[in-house]
Design a protein around this motif. Structure first.
Motif, PDB file in Angstrom:
ATOM      1  N   ASP A 166      37.604  44.491  42.928  1.00  0.00           N
ATOM      2  CA  ASP A 166      38.964  44.188  43.357  1.00  0.00           C
ATOM      3  C   ASP A 166      38.953  43.619  44.771  1.00  0.00           C
ATOM      4  O   ASP A 166      37.896  43.375  45.365  1.00  0.00           O
ATOM      5  N   SER A 167      40.136  43.431  45.323  1.00  0.00           N
ATOM      6  CA  SER A 167      40.256  42.723  46.599  1.00  0.00           C
ATOM      7  C   SER A 167      39.650  43.482  47.778  1.00  0.00           C
ATOM      8  O   SER A 167      39.389  42.886  48.827  1.00  0.00           O
ATOM      9  N   TYR A 183      36.379  41.881  48.670  1.00  0.00           N
ATOM     10  CA  TYR A 183      36.362  40.447  48.930  1.00  0.00           C
ATOM     11  C   TYR A 183      35.955  40.226  50.391  1.00  0.00           C
ATOM     12  O   TYR A 183      36.788  40.227  51.296  1.00  0.00           O
ATOM     13  N   THR A 234      38.744  39.708  43.082  1.00  0.00           N
ATOM     14  CA  THR A 234      40.127  39.442  43.456  1.00  0.00           C
ATOM     15  C   THR A 234      40.220  39.250  44.966  1.00  0.00           C
ATOM     16  O   THR A 234      39.575  39.985  45.728  1.00  0.00           O
ATOM     17  N   CYS A 235      40.979  38.273  45.409  1.00  0.00           N
ATOM     18  CA  CYS A 235      41.168  38.056  46.846  1.00  0.00           C
ATOM     19  C   CYS A 235      42.641  38.261  47.189  1.00  0.00           C
ATOM     20  O   CYS A 235      43.531  38.032  46.374  1.00  0.00           O
ATOM     21  N   GLY A 236      42.880  38.724  48.379  1.00  0.00           N
ATOM     22  CA  GLY A 236      44.240  38.950  48.827  1.00  0.00           C
ATOM     23  C   GLY A 236      44.936  37.649  49.202  1.00  0.00           C
ATOM     24  O   GLY A 236      44.298  36.593  49.362  1.00  0.00           O
TER      25      GLY A 236
END
Length: 290
Positions: free
Chosen positions: A193-194, A197, A215-217
């Motif tokens: 998840d982010s 990242y 996942t990136c913010g």
């Protein structure tokens, strides 16, 4: 030597027996009062002979012995146990159908979790994300294939206040190498998840020759890149199962996906740590809207 009060030796013996009974003190007095009996009517039931006469089992250790032994471990001892686990997992996968299809495709998932613990003296137990609750904050990695359930690859224990990504680059390298030892010789895809990242995690994937889906913010540069996507580039997709909408809570199954044409991640880092996402080179930066 002690003095014997009124009632003589027998009365004192009865009082001693009551104090040692399973219902003692005020509870014993309440028990006698409810049943209207006197002092001599309450008797502790005798224990079985086996319980009275049984001594310690020969060779049995006290319950705290194992905990004392484990608390003496250093960080080096923990790393040695991790190495044993990795070798065991590799040998198990070689002699049992643990990860069918690992030679073709395998997924390595990493995440962190909070484990509640009790006791102020427990090493690493701290107040972290949950208010008023002491936790440990370990990292976990699992391996799975399209035909196999997840198998725990490695675990890294951390203190309760540790950030989600603390120690993640080295942990990712260890998880990817463990996957190879477990027979994952095909395409390896790391998913996270982010919180993971960052340049270190992605560099670890690239050094190991693994693909990644992280996942990136929505930082300002990502927002600018998303706003620059033309409307005709969005494609309709349907989820196999409905998911809750973060804003309204309603279940939705339709969304749109688009590829950001060109983007450079971690532009403030050195050139070796930057990740470019030009179209057509196998690295794709996708965004969703729904």
């Amino acid at each position: 030597m002690r003095a014997v009060g009124p009632g003589g030796a027998e009365g004192e013996a009865e009082r001693d027996e009551e104090r040692r009974g399973c219902v003692g003190g005020r509870q014993g007095q309440q028990h006698r009062g409810r049943h209207g009996g006197g002092r001599g009517q309450y008797r502790r039931p005798p224990y079985p002979a086996a319980r009275r006469d049984a001594g310690p089992v020969p060779g049995a250790r006290a319950p705290s012995t194992l905990g004392t032994f484990l608390r003496s471990f250093t960080h080096g001892h923990a790393l040695q146990l991790h190495a044993v686990h990795r070798r065991f997992l590799g040998q198990l996968a070689a002699h049992a159908p643990l990860l069918p299809g690992a030679g073709d495709k395998a997924f390595i998932d990493i995440d962190s979790t909070h484990k509640r613990v009790y006791g102020r003296a427990k090493q690493g137990a701290e107040y972290g994300r949950f208010k008023g609750i002491r936790t440990l904050h370990p990292l976990l990695a699992t391996i799975c294939t399209p035909h196999a359930r997840p198998v725990i690859a490695t675990v890294r224990m951390r203190r309760g206040k540790a950030a989600d990504s603390r120690g993640a680059p080295k942990f990712v390298s260890e998880a990817l190498s463990t996957a190879v030892e477990a027979g994952c010789t095909g395409t390896r895809i790391l998913r996270a998840d982010s919180q993971f990242y960052n340049a270190g995690v992605i560099s670890a994937c690239r050094r190991a020759g693994a693909h990644f889906s992280i996942t990136c913010g929505l930082n300002p540069s990502i927002k600018r890149a998303v706003l620059g996507i033309p409307d005709q580039a969005w494609q309709q997709i349907t989820y196999p199962t409905a998911v809750p909408d973060p804003a309204t809570g309603e279940l939705v199954s339709d969304a749109e996906v688009a590829e950001i044409p060109a983007y450079t991640a971690f532009a403030s880092r050195t050139k070796a740590e930057r990740v470019k996402f030009p179209p057509g080179l196998g690295q794709r930066l996708l965004t969703l809207r729904g």
